[in-house]
Design an enzyme around this catalytic site. Structure first.
Site, PDB file in Angstrom:
ATOM      1  N   CYS A 289       0.837  -1.200   0.000  1.00  0.00           N
ATOM      2  CA  CYS A 289       0.000   0.000   0.000  1.00  0.00           C
ATOM      3  C   CYS A 289       0.873   1.252   0.000  1.00  0.00           C
ATOM      4  CB  CYS A 289      -0.928  -0.006   1.207  1.00  0.00           C
ATOM      5  SG  CYS A 289      -0.086  -0.164   2.809  1.00  0.00           S
ATOM      6  N   GLY A 348       9.503  -1.727   3.498  1.00  0.00           N
ATOM      7  CA  GLY A 348      10.221  -2.105   2.278  1.00  0.00           C
ATOM      8  C   GLY A 348       9.838  -1.228   1.102  1.00  0.00           C
ATOM      9  N   ARG A 370       4.236   2.930  13.129  1.00  0.00           N
ATOM     10  CA  ARG A 370       2.847   2.512  13.249  1.00  0.00           C
ATOM     11  C   ARG A 370       2.201   3.299  14.386  1.00  0.00           C
ATOM     12  NH1 ARG A 370       1.929  -2.699  10.877  1.00  0.00           N
ATOM     13  NH2 ARG A 370       3.215  -2.722   9.003  1.00  0.00           N
TER      14      ARG A 370
END
Length: 481
Positions: A289, A348, A370
């Site tokens: 995403c 990544g 996060r």
């Protein structure tokens, strides 16, 4: 009559016009496989208020509100044409007509603008293409919603089956319930019923077989009448060619992975490198995403200004692979409670840029945090450009890219000064440029890019599947190159 009365009367008139548009949009979609768009936003199956809000949104990107009185004549003109399967943007038709000085009628201008979808040029509708979902998690269920939504006349993509591991009592009922209601994305738009005896979910008339298997080798899809299917693996269990090849069973022709591919598996970002997929390629990845969020604007900036180097910092919503409460996790920090902490982790996405943009010579680094929100993330793209520019120039350029370029389905643009992450839940774009947050100083540009890491990414997956299946229909008017 007061100003308030005038305003309300105007609203009621626009409601009436929008209401008259709905059957025209629906008939074009069902009978001719024509998807009506407004500045890249589909108007299919939208309510009166949704149609009016989509028109008003044009004010943020084009500078002025687009009225339904402007677009209705183009929609009416389309219904009189012998159209083949296509996507037609009536917002772009209205904008290009306004800029045209030849004095053509709306009907003549529309016929000329969509000539590639009419007469001898139109695509003939085929039988459709079977699709199988392997796995039925967050992305799998959203992809299922999109496939059902786009079923149209039945001549496009057809979701035929879902493969999951065997569950407990009322397994299929529980899975259907998760498709029907979602805490983030809301109610399914339509009806869902379950035939437990035949392991089938019916969603808006689409019969979806639920197949139970612990390994791809256990399934013969032809036994369910499935043929030449595209299988979408949304488990992420296998990410290299050897592992994904297990899916190439009787009835399955191609495999699409909803995670970054490893080794020689092509990582495809629709809008950027989807046209590099070879016709005989059977296995490919839709990357991540975040890769989908940063690669389109990175390409846009490199095309116009040149990029010498860059760094992307993603502030990412927590995901299902993190723990709700502190517990063991194979990764170093993801074992800490996701809804209670900001968690530094790896991404990544930066290294994946090279696969999607091999011509980009700039070194791109990346890191990720996060955070305790369930959906929508933001990528902060810090770029050193090959030439100096100004904030105004970059804003004008990216606004134009979002409206008229080949990347207009990937890049959105918003000027709202009070926008926050939850405003972008359900966005169908890969990323949204936040105009108010953009920073430019000389040869340095910092872009703030919102993205719905669940739904926006799922839309990109569907676009890739449409492309490799041969049911990605052309868009008119054609975007500027």
């Amino acid at each position: 009559m007061t100003v308030n009365d005038d305003s309300f009367t105007n609203w009621k008139n626009r409601e009436e016009i929008a209401e008259s548009m709905i059957p025209l949009i629906g008939k074009l979609h069902r009978e001719r496989d024509v998807t009506v768009l407004l500045h890249s936003r589909s108007l299919v199956n939208k309510s009166v208020v949704s149609i009016l809000k989509t028109h008003r949104f044009a004010r943020q990107i084009a500078g002025e509100e687009l009225s339904v009185t402007e677009t209705l004549p183009f929609l009416q003109a389309l219904t009189a044409l012998d159209l083949g399967p296509s996507q037609i943007d009536i917002g772009m038709l209205a904008a290009t007509y306004k800029a045209d000085d030849r004095g053509l009628s709306v009907e003549a201008f529309t016929a000329e603008a969509v000539a590639g979808a009419t007469g001898a040029n139109k695509i003939e509708r085929g039988e459709g293409r079977d699709v199988v979902l392997y796995g039925f998690g967050r992305i799998g269920r959203l992809v299922a919603r999109l496939l059902i939504e786009k079923a149209g006349s039945g001549n496009g993509l057809r979701l035929r089956a879902i493969v999951v591991r065997g569950g407990g009592d009322q397994d299929i009922v529980k899975r259907a319930s998760l498709l029907r209601r979602d805490s983030i994305h809301g109610q399914f738009q339509g009806t869902i019923t379950v035939d437990e005896a035949n392991s089938t979910i019916f969603a808006n008339g689409n019969a979806i077989k639920v197949i139970y298997a612990n390994d791809p080798s256990e399934v013969d899809y032809t036994a369910y009448g499935i043929k030449n299917a595209i299988l979408i693996d949304n488990t992420g269990k296998w990410r290299d060619r050897e592992g994904l090849s297990k899916h190439l069973r009787p009835g399955v022709d191609k495999v699409v992975l909803t995670a970054p591919g490893k080794g020689d598996v092509p990582n495809i970002v629709h809008g950027v490198n989807h046209d590099t997929v070879k016709p005989d390629e059977q296995i490919l990845s839709c990357a991540s995403c975040t890769t989908n969020a940063i690669v389109p604007p990175l390409k846009a900036m490199d095309d116009e200004y040149g990029v010498l180097r860059g760094h992307v910092e993603t502030v990412h919503s927590f995901t299902n692979d993190q723990n709700l409460l502190d517990n063991y996790h194979k990764s170093e920090r993801r074992g800490r409670s996701a809804p209670l902490n900001m968690v530094i982790t790896e991404t990544g996405a930066a290294s994946a840029v090279a696969k999607a943009l091999p011509d980009l010579k700039a070194k791109i680094s990346g890191s990720s945090i996060r955070v305790p929100v369930p959906d929508v993330s933001i990528a902060i793209l810090n770029l050193q450009l090959a030439r100096e520019t100004t904030r105004e120039e970059v804003l004008d350029y990216l606004r134009d890219v979002s409206l008229t370029s080949p990347l207009r389905r990937q890049i959105d643009f918003i000027t709202a000064p009070d926008a926050v992450s939850s405003d972008f839940i359900g966005s169908r774009h890969a990323s949204i440029v936040d105009a108010g947050a953009l920073k430019v100083e000389g040869d340095n540009a910092i872009l703030y890019l919102w993205y719905d890491n669940e739904f926006g990414y799922s839309c990109q997956v569907i676009r890739v599947v449409q492309h490799v299946s041969g049911v990605e229909y052309p868009t008119f008017p054609a975007p500027a190159v």
